[in-house]
Design a protein around this motif. Structure first.
Motif, PDB file in Angstrom:
ATOM      1  N   PHE A  54       0.815  -1.206   0.000  1.00  0.00           N
ATOM      2  CA  PHE A  54       0.000   0.000   0.000  1.00  0.00           C
ATOM      3  C   PHE A  54       0.851   1.260   0.000  1.00  0.00           C
ATOM      4  N   ALA A  55       2.025   1.225   0.620  1.00  0.00           N
ATOM      5  CA  ALA A  55       2.935   2.374   0.556  1.00  0.00           C
ATOM      6  C   ALA A  55       3.407   2.606  -0.871  1.00  0.00           C
ATOM      7  N   PHE A  62       0.948   9.279  -5.905  1.00  0.00           N
ATOM      8  CA  PHE A  62       1.472  10.620  -5.680  1.00  0.00           C
ATOM      9  C   PHE A  62       2.300  11.076  -6.874  1.00  0.00           C
ATOM     10  N   ILE A  63       3.188  10.222  -7.373  1.00  0.00           N
ATOM     11  CA  ILE A  63       4.023  10.557  -8.537  1.00  0.00           C
ATOM     12  C   ILE A  63       3.151  10.794  -9.759  1.00  0.00           C
ATOM     13  N   TYR A  64       2.149   9.936  -9.970  1.00  0.00           N
ATOM     14  CA  TYR A  64       1.260  10.072 -11.119  1.00  0.00           C
ATOM     15  C   TYR A  64       0.499  11.398 -11.074  1.00  0.00           C
ATOM     16  N   THR A  65      -0.064  11.733  -9.925  1.00  0.00           N
ATOM     17  CA  THR A  65      -0.833  12.985  -9.831  1.00  0.00           C
ATOM     18  C   THR A  65       0.084  14.193  -9.918  1.00  0.00           C
ATOM     19  N   LYS A  66       1.317  14.106  -9.417  1.00  0.00           N
ATOM     20  CA  LYS A  66       2.272  15.202  -9.500  1.00  0.00           C
ATOM     21  C   LYS A  66       2.636  15.465 -10.955  1.00  0.00           C
ATOM     22  N   LYS A  67       2.844  14.402 -11.742  1.00  0.00           N
ATOM     23  CA  LYS A  67       3.210  14.561 -13.147  1.00  0.00           C
ATOM     24  C   LYS A  67       2.055  15.118 -13.963  1.00  0.00           C
ATOM     25  N   ASN A  68       0.828  14.796 -13.605  1.00  0.00           N
ATOM     26  CA  ASN A  68      -0.334  15.193 -14.398  1.00  0.00           C
ATOM     27  C   ASN A  68      -0.994  16.477 -13.916  1.00  0.00           C
ATOM     28  N   GLN A  69      -0.380  17.181 -12.975  1.00  0.00           N
ATOM     29  CA  GLN A  69      -0.944  18.433 -12.508  1.00  0.00           C
ATOM     30  C   GLN A  69      -0.658  19.584 -13.466  1.00  0.00           C
ATOM     31  N   LEU A  70       0.341  19.448 -14.280  1.00  0.00           N
ATOM     32  CA  LEU A  70       0.714  20.547 -15.186  1.00  0.00           C
ATOM     33  C   LEU A  70      -0.277  20.780 -16.235  1.00  0.00           C
TER      34      LEU A  70
END
Length: 70
Positions: A54-55, A62-70
């Motif tokens: 789960f970690a 977190f990485i996926y949402t960080k990359k797709n925030q732009l």
């Protein structure tokens, strides 16, 4: 084992031995250790695998949402 499972490989774990040799203790840990989060040293392999799994999922999310925030 967790990283291999996330990478798409099939994984399994087998506990084999005589009665009373500690298979359940090794896999699950002390009774009540899962509910008592302060006793993380008493956890067996299975709860530790789920914690790691789960970690890793949360980190990947977190990485996926960080990359797709732009």
């Amino acid at each position: 084992m967790v990283k291999s499972a996330i990478a798409g490989y099939n994984t399994s774990m087998v506990a084999y031995g005589h009665t009373g040799s500690g298979k359940s203790y090794t896999l699950l840990g002390l009774p009540g250790a899962i509910e008592d989060r302060s006793a993380s040293g008493d956890l067996g392999i299975v709860p530790r695998i789920f914690q790691t799994l789960f970690a890793e999922i949360m980190f990947s999310f977190f990485i996926y949402t960080k990359k797709n925030q732009l």
